[in-house]
Design an enzyme around this catalytic site. Structure first.
Site, PDB file in Angstrom:
ATOM      1  N   TYR A  12      -1.030 -44.401 -11.895  1.00  0.00           N
ATOM      2  CA  TYR A  12      -0.406 -43.134 -11.482  1.00  0.00           C
ATOM      3  C   TYR A  12       1.124 -43.204 -11.564  1.00  0.00           C
ATOM      4  CZ  TYR A  12       0.977 -39.484  -8.076  1.00  0.00           C
ATOM      5  OH  TYR A  12       1.562 -38.423  -7.426  1.00  0.00           O
ATOM      6  N   SER A 125       6.210 -50.340  -0.257  1.00  0.00           N
ATOM      7  CA  SER A 125       5.707 -49.131   0.410  1.00  0.00           C
ATOM      8  C   SER A 125       6.330 -48.995   1.786  1.00  0.00           C
ATOM      9  CB  SER A 125       4.190 -49.249   0.555  1.00  0.00           C
ATOM     10  OG  SER A 125       3.707 -48.229   1.403  1.00  0.00           O
ATOM     11  N   TYR A 149      -3.041 -54.553   3.524  1.00  0.00           N
ATOM     12  CA  TYR A 149      -2.310 -54.007   2.373  1.00  0.00           C
ATOM     13  C   TYR A 149      -0.798 -54.104   2.626  1.00  0.00           C
ATOM     14  CZ  TYR A 149      -0.148 -50.405  -0.546  1.00  0.00           C
ATOM     15  OH  TYR A 149       0.686 -49.727  -1.407  1.00  0.00           O
ATOM     16  N   LYS A 153       2.380 -56.318   0.727  1.00  0.00           N
ATOM     17  CA  LYS A 153       3.637 -55.737   0.210  1.00  0.00           C
ATOM     18  C   LYS A 153       4.839 -56.504   0.764  1.00  0.00           C
ATOM     19  CE  LYS A 153       2.200 -52.698  -2.538  1.00  0.00           C
ATOM     20  NZ  LYS A 153       2.443 -52.872  -3.937  1.00  0.00           N
ATOM     21  N   TYR A 177       8.361 -46.903  -1.312  1.00  0.00           N
ATOM     22  CA  TYR A 177       8.023 -45.489  -1.528  1.00  0.00           C
ATOM     23  C   TYR A 177       7.508 -44.894  -0.229  1.00  0.00           C
ATOM     24  CZ  TYR A 177       6.900 -47.469  -6.210  1.00  0.00           C
ATOM     25  OH  TYR A 177       6.872 -48.168  -7.385  1.00  0.00           O
ATOM     26  N   ASN A 179       5.702 -41.045   0.523  1.00  0.00           N
ATOM     27  CA  ASN A 179       4.367 -40.574   0.114  1.00  0.00           C
ATOM     28  C   ASN A 179       4.417 -39.895  -1.256  1.00  0.00           C
ATOM     29  OD1 ASN A 179       4.197 -41.022   3.056  1.00  0.00           O
ATOM     30  ND2 ASN A 179       2.147 -40.242   2.806  1.00  0.00           N
ATOM     31  N   ASN A 198      -8.523 -40.530   0.110  1.00  0.00           N
ATOM     32  CA  ASN A 198      -8.023 -40.820   1.462  1.00  0.00           C
ATOM     33  C   ASN A 198      -6.769 -40.032   1.756  1.00  0.00           C
ATOM     34  OD1 ASN A 198      -9.823 -42.880   2.362  1.00  0.00           O
ATOM     35  ND2 ASN A 198      -8.865 -44.267   0.881  1.00  0.00           N
ATOM     36  N   ASN A 199      -5.986 -39.805   0.724  1.00  0.00           N
ATOM     37  CA  ASN A 199      -4.651 -39.223   0.929  1.00  0.00           C
ATOM     38  C   ASN A 199      -4.710 -37.706   0.939  1.00  0.00           C
ATOM     39  OD1 ASN A 199      -3.682 -41.961  -0.973  1.00  0.00           O
ATOM     40  ND2 ASN A 199      -2.994 -41.686   1.106  1.00  0.00           N
ATOM     41  N   LEU A 200      -3.716 -37.120   1.587  1.00  0.00           N
ATOM     42  CA  LEU A 200      -3.749 -35.680   1.854  1.00  0.00           C
ATOM     43  C   LEU A 200      -3.762 -34.824   0.581  1.00  0.00           C
ATOM     44  CD1 LEU A 200      -3.601 -33.384   3.946  1.00  0.00           C
ATOM     45  CD2 LEU A 200      -1.108 -33.537   3.785  1.00  0.00           C
TER      46      LEU A 200
END
Ligand code: NAD
Ligand code: UD1
Length: 338
Positions: A12, A125, A149, A153, A177, A179, A198-200
């Site tokens: 992505y 992240s 996770y 990172k 980052y 979101n 999972n993400n909005l």
């Protein structure tokens, strides 16, 4: 112009960063094992940019293949996206995440050492901040990792900084980052979550296509203006541009640094639903549900360091994020009203 290798470059954020790098005249090689990327991505990138896209199909842990790619392409810097990124999965299988993310990064460093490649931009992240004391968050805020996770990172950030301190690498930028959402406005590349998102934003777009009946809003009793969770959503093309600028900066200015990438603005779940409806003309049915375990009420970036060092600032609006996310998902669903 520099030659750049993108691990996870068919994914992505990697694919959008490839577009931004090519637009600035860099030469791009994508290295990916296609575990979480569509095979058509390199062709779509070539179509979109008119550039030749070099692809190496490999796992980052394959030191020989990675070192050969780095040497053969005269790579000046690596942007390291390849990783596993699902919080829930990381808690269910910590060793898998240590292996793919931490061991994978160590193997990549071995390959870079072999090939003499000394510069790295790394995908970190904002999850490393965990529950912040306050927002906006500066880079020197305490890190309070809350899951495996996030742990991987933070370890990867520290490994890169150690290698700069000890002279094995020249420059490392850890980009935290907030979101990432949205897609290239052409709708030729975007995010492809596998299974139930999972993400909005991916969830909202799948409600908009009718693939899912309604959105669950996880909690409306947080200490935020409307009670729903607040986040700093950033358009993936703004993020991509920041990678190109960070890379150009680190090639000129050796050292190790950590930089937030966000807009600096907090948006609630309800704000996002309304923005999506406004930008796309689609209705998003939703129900208020219990809080999601592990969620933080609110966090957003102070992105001033990125502005000062890279002369970068997010330009795209929440409406741009919604419109481009929708175009991408609608195209995938075969909906032609966009
Ligand atoms: P993605 O899954 O779309 O991209 C990762 C790419 O890496 C995929 O193309 C996958 O096939 C590849 N890959 C995975 N393991 C590999 C391996 N061992 N060898 C070679 N290729 C491998 O994810 P993304 O959203 O583009 O995220 C990129 C990076 O940004 C990741 O490191 C992620 O942790 C980080 N990040 C993502 C977000 C987000 O919300 N998307 C937020 C913060 C940080
Ligand atoms: C999640 C990850 C984080 C990762 C980030 C990537 C968790 C606990 N955290 O963060 O590690 O870096 O994604 O972008 O998984 N929401 C709903 N309904 C939904 C989905 C989300 O109401 O169906 C809400 C959430 O409660 C939150 C907001 O939307 O308030 C954003 O959620 P999400 O997109 O999952 O991002 P994060 O929770 O910030």
């Amino acid at each position: 112009m520099p030659n750049i290798l993108l691990t996870g470059g068919a994914g992505y954020i990697g694919s959008h960063t490839a577009v931004a790098l090519l637009a600035r005249g860099h030469t791009v090689t994508l290295l990916d094992n296609f575990a979480n990327a569509e095979r058509e991505v390199p062709d779509r990138l070539a179509q979109l940019t008119g550039a030749e896209i070099l692809v190496v199909e490999a796992d980052i842990r394959d030191v020989e293949t990675v070192a050969t790619a780095l040497a053969d392409q005269n790579i000046d810097a690596v942007i390291h996206f390849a990783a596993l990124k699902a919080v829930g999965e990381s808690e269910a299988d910590p060793l898998l995440y240590y292996e793919m993310n931490i061991v994978g990064t160590i193997r990549l460093f071995e390959a870079m050492q072999k090939a003499g490649t000394k510069n790295l931009v790394f995908s970190s992240s904002a999850t490393v901040y965990g529950q912040p004391d306050a927002s906006p968050i500066l880079e020197n805020a305490p890190t309070r990792v809350q899951n495996i996770y996030g742990r991987t990172k933070l370890v990867m950030e520290d490994l890169g900084a150690d290698l700069v301190r000890t002279g094995f690498l020249k420059g490392v930028v850890n980009l935290r980052y907030f979101n990432p959402v949205g897609a290239h406005s052409s709708a030729m590349i975007g995010e492809t979550p596998s299974g139930v998102p999972n993400n909005l934003m991916p969830y909202i777009t799948q409600v908009a296509t009718g693939e899912r009946p309604y959105l669950q809003v996880f909690g409306n009793d947080y200490d935020t203006p409307d009670g729903t969770g607040v986040r700093d959503y950033i358009h993936v093309m703004d993020l991509a541009e920041a990678h190109a600028l960070a890379l150009e900066y680190i090639l000129q200015t050796p050292g190790a640094l950590t930089v937030n990438l966000g807009t600096g603005t907090g948006i609630s779940v309800l704000d996002m639903i309304h923005a999506f409806e406004r930008a796309t003309g689609r209705t998003i049915p939703f129900k208020i549900s219990p809080r999601r375990p592990g969620d933080v009420a609110s966090y957003y970036a102070n992105p001033s360091l990125a502005e000062r060092l890279f002369n970068w600032k997010a330009k795209l609006t929440v409406d741009d994020m919604c419109r481009d996310s929708w175009r991408w998902q609608a195209r995938r669903a075969g909906i032609n009203d966009v």
